[in-house]
Design an enzyme around this catalytic site. Sequence first.
Site, PDB file in Angstrom:
ATOM      1  N   HIS A 288       2.771  -0.272   3.941  1.00  0.00           N
ATOM      2  CA  HIS A 288       2.178  -0.871   5.135  1.00  0.00           C
ATOM      3  C   HIS A 288       3.084  -1.920   5.778  1.00  0.00           C
ATOM      4  O   HIS A 288       2.740  -2.483   6.812  1.00  0.00           O
ATOM      5  CB  HIS A 288       0.812  -1.466   4.789  1.00  0.00           C
ATOM      6  CG  HIS A 288      -0.195  -0.428   4.425  1.00  0.00           C
ATOM      7  ND1 HIS A 288      -1.517  -0.718   4.163  1.00  0.00           N
ATOM      8  CD2 HIS A 288      -0.085   0.925   4.277  1.00  0.00           C
ATOM      9  CE1 HIS A 288      -2.162   0.404   3.864  1.00  0.00           C
ATOM     10  NE2 HIS A 288      -1.313   1.405   3.924  1.00  0.00           N
ATOM     11  N   HIS A 537      -0.657   8.142  -4.184  1.00  0.00           N
ATOM     12  CA  HIS A 537      -2.025   8.653  -4.237  1.00  0.00           C
ATOM     13  C   HIS A 537      -2.339   9.246  -5.608  1.00  0.00           C
ATOM     14  O   HIS A 537      -3.491   9.273  -6.027  1.00  0.00           O
ATOM     15  CB  HIS A 537      -2.236   9.706  -3.144  1.00  0.00           C
ATOM     16  CG  HIS A 537      -2.026   9.153  -1.762  1.00  0.00           C
ATOM     17  ND1 HIS A 537      -1.728   9.943  -0.676  1.00  0.00           N
ATOM     18  CD2 HIS A 537      -2.065   7.888  -1.295  1.00  0.00           C
ATOM     19  CE1 HIS A 537      -1.592   9.188   0.397  1.00  0.00           C
ATOM     20  NE2 HIS A 537      -1.796   7.937   0.042  1.00  0.00           N
TER      21      HIS A 537
END
Length: 786
Positions: A288, A537
């Site tokens: 991010h 993930h």
Amino acid sequence: MLRPILAGRCPCHILIILMLANSLTSQSVASEVKEPELDVRANNNEELDRNYLATLIERFDALAAAAKKEEQEAEEMVASIPTEQIEEALRFGQQYVEEWKQLEQRIAKEDENRFMLQGTSDKNGGTLLSPAAKYSARFAFIRHNPAAMAQSKEAAVDYVARQYLSDKLGIPAGKIGSINRLATSSNVTDRQAELPPLSPCNFNSKFRTIDGSCNSNYQPRYGQAGTIFRRLTSYNIYADNVSKFRTSVFGHPLPNPRLISTTVTVNDTVPDPSVTLLTMQWGQFLDHDLTLTPTFTRSDGTEFHCCSQEQTGFDVAPPHPECSPIAIPRGDKKYDPSGRGRVTCMNFIRSIFGKDLNGNTPTQRHHVNSLTHWIDASNVYGSDEATAQRLRDPNGNGRMKVSFNGDRQMLPLKPNCCNAPIPTGGTCTAICFDAGDGRVNEQPLLTLMHTIWVREHNRIVDNLHIVAPFQTPEFYYQHARRIVIAEMQHIIYNEYLPVMIGPERAAQVTSGEFPYSPYIDPAIATEFSTAAFRMGHSQLRSFIRLFDKSGQHSKDSYTLSDSFDEPFRMHQPNFMDDALRGLLQVPAMAVDNCMADDITSQLFKPKGQTLGLDLISLNIQRGRDHGLVSYFWMSHLLNSNYGLQTSPNQFDHLLPKMPVEVVSALASVYNHPYDIDLFIGGVVETPLPNAALGPTFAGLFALEFLNLRRADRFFYTSNIGQPYALTSNQLAEIEKVSLAKIICDNSDGSITRIQPKAFRVPDDLLNKPVPCSSLAGIDFPKFLPL
């Protein structure tokens, strides 16, 4: 009626042999597909070649040069087309985009009418929302990005015009260069979608710009927020070499992403016993700082619905032209267990695409990065001046804005309803936080990491006030930001990368053999952002275990699926330190085909519902949207400097890199190994020795972080002695920093012991917890003069 953009013929040039397989019609003859002349790593235990990165750089530079030559040839092709045909094609493209704009207005109006029904009860006490509507609310952090959308629409004029010329002249669309700039009549095309504004550069300044510009004095736009990603390879990424999803070697569509997800991945738990869950959380936090690809949204920031009435009972007609929804197979074990087709569609809209740094439209779609392309803590400070100013405390003398929960510094509260629907009565009860990246509220552990680093900024400012008093707020803010960025970079390259790719590869990434160069484009590679960096993930755990200060399991432990968009957990008195203890003690899941159910069917599920989205399906579809090359081709490009071996033309050739059960699953869903999507192929590889990642993703990591270091004029170890660089004394202080020390300094105070290597699990022999007071940190007087 709008036509699909660029449904054109395939390109004539083919670098690899994939398309020779178009004449093959079944998997039984797959072995007849000719093998590319490439080398491949013989096994995962082979010693790392000392020239590994140098070889890869040479190879990808050659690919980039070839792509640039093709771009030049495409521009030359345009020059030979008569002006009247160019303008005719552009008028056609402009008409397409005008229809597109009208369609969006129509959709907005129909949505307004439709959602007036929201909350109205039917005769059974339910709402008039369909099953799909109940689980398709996602990514509440997405904001409308009109500038990027305008870039896409201007690029679409160009792409549609090229397809028009392709159909008319018999020239492949991928061979035709940018034509929008060639219009001679002002009524043909309206070039309103400019690149982000570029302020005058001061190349002697010690401080980065907020938007990432003015780093390179060769190309000031390098790394700027709002510019496009780069590609490591541009061959055979789209079926038409422009925008259509890649197809199988047999010419038909690739397998359904949801079918791949349910076939290849399993809801199981296989921990990596040496790596802490903090590794997963750091990876998301770092992502991010580096990447955010906007998708097409309504003006309020919500995404368009792409699932039609037949699929979900939710009437969307006509859909947005950039819709590419994922079909849910009949009988899906989660979404359609009864086999009645109750839910058969997952929402998906394509990413915004843009123009190159010269303002021209690339021959293929290149997607926009809303963030800066640098490791520059933009997740803390923002990627635009308005965000940066909003996050600063106007009365804090250089500090970042905070809120307080008791005496605890928290992130500033958002001055709205956190993008949540305002409940009946019009009172907003949602609690959420503001930060440099809008995804801060996505899940509590991410919010925690943001909080740590805002506190670190303010802690540094407090220390600078002591050693350098009576300076301006700008002085303290900029110097603290500079130190925070250097700390992050040091942690990434000296703690995080050795865990992810192994110490030997990490050492090559930081080697002085590859010095700074202002000519290197730092743009994040789409193969990294859309595939390799999504490996985290697989590291997620379903159950987030917290530990209190006595070492006992906390009653506040929770499941991931119940915590999406719940940042208010941070206000629980002991949450922060209890969660940090969990991150530091609990192992992350291994990077493999085992995925938590929380992300394979419950991602961002609305409160009170049992279904959300499948992140693995979305990753696969996004890879096709972004034009990712197949797994096999990238694998060869990254490993071909190892022992000679033929490429996999049969699935069992993958066995040296993947477990047998995974290869069997891949073979049951893909028709040929050349078809395997990059994300799924990379994530299921057996990890390298002393690394979390397999060879393909490790190679992409190594290339990406090497590129980020080499291109960055402000990188903390680069250009020592230059006016804008750290001094040798300052560098020595930064090199004392560790993530463990950052956590000790910025926790709520009950963490007093910690293992020195925070990404490695505690170990009494190799990583024994020590008192926080024993960890080295910055000696601020030695940072002078600033």
